[in-house]
Design an enzyme around this catalytic site. Sequence first.
Site, PDB file in Angstrom:
ATOM      1  N   SER A  50      -2.964   4.372   5.720  1.00 61.92           N
ATOM      2  CA  SER A  50      -4.068   4.456   4.763  1.00 61.92           C
ATOM      3  C   SER A  50      -5.026   5.598   5.121  1.00 61.92           C
ATOM      4  O   SER A  50      -4.589   6.748   5.209  1.00 61.92           O
ATOM      5  CB  SER A  50      -4.786   3.110   4.705  1.00 61.92           C
ATOM      6  OG  SER A  50      -5.682   3.047   3.615  1.00 61.92           O
ATOM      7  N   ASP A 135       1.752  -1.611  -3.764  1.00 60.08           N
ATOM      8  CA  ASP A 135       0.510  -1.118  -3.160  1.00 60.08           C
ATOM      9  C   ASP A 135      -0.537  -0.878  -4.238  1.00 60.08           C
ATOM     10  O   ASP A 135      -0.377  -0.001  -5.095  1.00 60.08           O
ATOM     11  CB  ASP A 135       0.780   0.180  -2.390  1.00 60.08           C
ATOM     12  CG  ASP A 135      -0.375   0.570  -1.479  1.00 60.08           C
ATOM     13  OD1 ASP A 135      -1.543   0.393  -1.880  1.00 60.08           O
ATOM     14  OD2 ASP A 135      -0.108   1.058  -0.364  1.00 60.08           O
ATOM     15  N   HIS A 169      -0.358  -2.959   0.368  1.00 62.80           N
ATOM     16  CA  HIS A 169      -0.972  -1.925   1.199  1.00 62.80           C
ATOM     17  C   HIS A 169      -1.062  -2.465   2.620  1.00 62.80           C
ATOM     18  O   HIS A 169      -1.900  -3.319   2.926  1.00 62.80           O
ATOM     19  CB  HIS A 169      -2.368  -1.618   0.654  1.00 62.80           C
ATOM     20  CG  HIS A 169      -3.024  -0.442   1.297  1.00 62.80           C
ATOM     21  ND1 HIS A 169      -2.624   0.849   1.065  1.00 62.80           N
ATOM     22  CD2 HIS A 169      -4.055  -0.367   2.171  1.00 62.80           C
ATOM     23  CE1 HIS A 169      -3.394   1.672   1.747  1.00 62.80           C
ATOM     24  NE2 HIS A 169      -4.258   0.971   2.446  1.00 62.80           N
TER      25      HIS A 169
END
Length: 301
Positions: A50, A135, A169
């Site tokens: 991320s 995600d 995610h």
Amino acid sequence: MKIFNPRTPVVLVLFFFFSCVLVSEFSFCSGASLKKYNIDTSKISVSGLSSGAFFAVQYHVAFSSKLMGCGVVAGGPYYCAEGNLLRAEETCAYIGGVQIDPLIKQAQVYAANGDIDALSNLGQSRVYLYSGTRDLVVATSVVKAAQSWYEYFIPTSHVSTEYSIVSEHCQPTTDYGNKCTYLGEPYINDCDYDAAGITLQWIYSNTLKNPTTPSGNASNILTFSQDLYTPSGTASTISMNTQGYLYVPTACHSNTTKCLLHISFHGCEQTTADIGSDWYTKTGSFSLSLSLSPSLSPSLS
């Protein structure tokens, strides 16, 4: 206010880390309570999840002469935000629609000005990219934009991708964390997929030994003061925690073994205050690679 600099303070501090690393015998400079290790300085790599993946890309491109590869889990291309916070939070995240041409051109300008390393260094790099099909935080199109950006400079044979796993995610693991489709802390999910191990094997051309235990040996996790590597002597002034972490495989304790070094950047809401030690104890596959985990603190500045 310009919010992007090709060599941001945190990146420069990490480069200072590696100026201490990049010697025949690795040391964290005088004053740190860590011994020296025999590091192959031509085989240093970086990865992240991320925001940590975005950071890993920034670092990889800025200091490409020092790194041989990068792992990108739910991250985007270099200079994605173009100095705009709203773009960082939307276009480079859940909305997508990243256009890579201006990002490539800006990287070329930075390189021509000497603000970042020569982009020709990237030609030998190996890059791994991952995005889960569910995600909701960083769109797969953003990760694919990073792929396209890299493939402008790197042969496609040096780029590996995984876009088919039904995951949210997260940092995917083989057997730790939330359900693979769960969104939330610690952003580490059990997807029957060893993203860390696969990343490292790709970057190092499948030359690493598989770990005897997936989580490594806890006694090999060392802490060090990040204050020692900031110009002010106080890591918190650049949104870093006072401690960072280094995993030293048993074989690397002896200077007779030449070891690799991998740097892993956590994502938002993955600081030790948020998830304890999970990032550096539950997400890696350890072998003959020292794993450095700088630790950041939350900040809106």
